[in-house]
Design an enzyme around this catalytic site. Structure first.
Site, PDB file in Angstrom:
ATOM      1  CG  HIS A   1       9.087   3.297   4.302  1.00 16.56           C
ATOM      2  ND1 HIS A   1       8.138   4.234   3.950  1.00 16.56           N
ATOM      3  CD2 HIS A   1       8.399   2.158   4.612  1.00 16.56           C
ATOM      4  CE1 HIS A   1       6.935   3.699   4.040  1.00 16.56           C
ATOM      5  NE2 HIS A   1       7.067   2.440   4.443  1.00 16.56           N
TER       6      HIS A   1
ATOM      7  CG  ASP B   1       9.724   6.644   2.353  1.00 16.35           C
ATOM      8  OD1 ASP B   1       9.942   5.519   1.857  1.00 16.35           O
ATOM      9  OD2 ASP B   1       8.814   6.857   3.174  1.00 16.35           O
TER      10      ASP B   1
ATOM     11  CG  PHE C   1       1.994  -4.031   2.476  1.00 18.12           C
ATOM     12  CD1 PHE C   1       0.768  -4.650   2.353  1.00 18.12           C
ATOM     13  CD2 PHE C   1       2.998  -4.356   1.571  1.00 18.12           C
ATOM     14  CE1 PHE C   1       0.538  -5.576   1.342  1.00 18.12           C
ATOM     15  CE2 PHE C   1       2.781  -5.271   0.562  1.00 18.12           C
ATOM     16  CZ  PHE C   1       1.541  -5.886   0.449  1.00 18.12           C
TER      17      PHE C   1
ATOM     18  CB  SER D   1       4.267   2.140   5.926  1.00 14.55           C
ATOM     19  OG  SER D   1       4.302   1.779   4.573  1.00 14.55           O
ATOM     20  CG  MET D   2      -1.418  -0.600   4.751  1.00 11.84           C
ATOM     21  SD  MET D   2      -1.594  -2.313   4.222  1.00 11.84           S
ATOM     22  CE  MET D   2      -1.401  -3.160   5.808  1.00 11.84           C
TER      23      MET D   2
END
Length: 252
Positions: free
Chosen positions: A227, A196, A26, A95-96
């Site tokens: 992250h 994270d 994202f 992530s996303m």
């Protein structure tokens, strides 16, 4: 005409043994996934395809015209294009992008032979993020979330601001995907950084526990990355574990 940020272009590295769809996160770009894609190709001979998700890699204004269905559609098109080439297809996302590849694995079980998520959000975003999403007076944009990286001097190419309305779209995507997790049957590897600052690490356990129809689940904890682990100290560990996981699946 859409102007793509230098370094945010889609990429493809051609191989002959399998295909791997690699997805960024994202407000991020393909820059965060290029090293992993390139190394999966160089070390294992896989085709690696890194599409640019709609609204990403251009401008925040552009992103505000898109939503989670647009991001999913970008990934679906790339997945189906790889499948049409005839090689076994695997998916890997950060992530996303990790949430999206799990979504694809749940809905396209006839195509996806294995899934690898890296620091993917499920439903647990943390109290600060939850407060922001529930606030009717929240600003239209907040400071960016890119470059949560432990390695010194490494910078992620990402938007400097987060459109709060698009974050709400992301939360919808995460919730819908969490509800789909029990439908995943392909072998799945869940990779999570212990520290994270964007996605709480407990999401990894939530994802693993929800994979009730999956007979082959692996959980890998990263100790030296934050992250954006695909650009961080553990990036080679991600390549090795993902590559060996895919190679194992191809041989069995």
């Amino acid at each position: 005409m859409t102007t793509i940020m230098p370094g945010a272009e889609p990429f493809r590295f051609d191989g002959d043994k399998a295909s791997v769809l690699v997805l960024h996160g994202f407000t991020g770009t393909t820059q965060s996934m290029r090293y992993v894609g390139e190394q999966l190709n160089k070390r294992y001979g896989f085709t690696a395809s890194g599409p640019r998700l709609a609204g990403h890699g251009t401008s925040v204004d552009d992103m505000e015209t898109t939503g989670y269905l647009d991001w999913l559609n970008s990934a679906e098109e790339a997945l189906k294009a790889l499948a049409a080439e005839g090689r076994p297809v695997f998916v890997l996302g950060l992530s996303m992008g990790g949430s999206i590849i799990l979504n694809l694995a749940a809905r396209f079980g006839d195509i996806v032979k294995g899934a690898i998520s890296v620091n993917a959000p499920a439903l647990f975003l943390g109290p600060d993020m939850a407060t922001l999403l529930c606030d009717p007076n929240a600003p239209a944009r907040t400071p960016g979330i890119g470059s949560d990286i432990k390695a010194p001097g490494v910078v992620e190419l990402a938007y400097p601001e987060v459109p709060v309305g698009r974050l709400r779209e992301g939360h919808l995507l995460f919730g819908l995907t969490t509800n789909l997790l029990p439908r995943i049957t392909c072998p799945t590897m869940v990779i999570q950084s212990r520290e994270d600052h964007v996605v709480p690490a407990r999401n990894a356990l939530d994802i693993v526990n929800a994979l009730t129809s999956c007979d082959h689940v692996r959980l890998l904890w990263l100790n030296e990355s934050y992250h954006v682990a695909t650009l961080d100290n553990d990036k080679d560990a991600i390549v090795t574990h993902a590559g060996e996981f895919i190679r194992f699946l191809l041989e069995h």
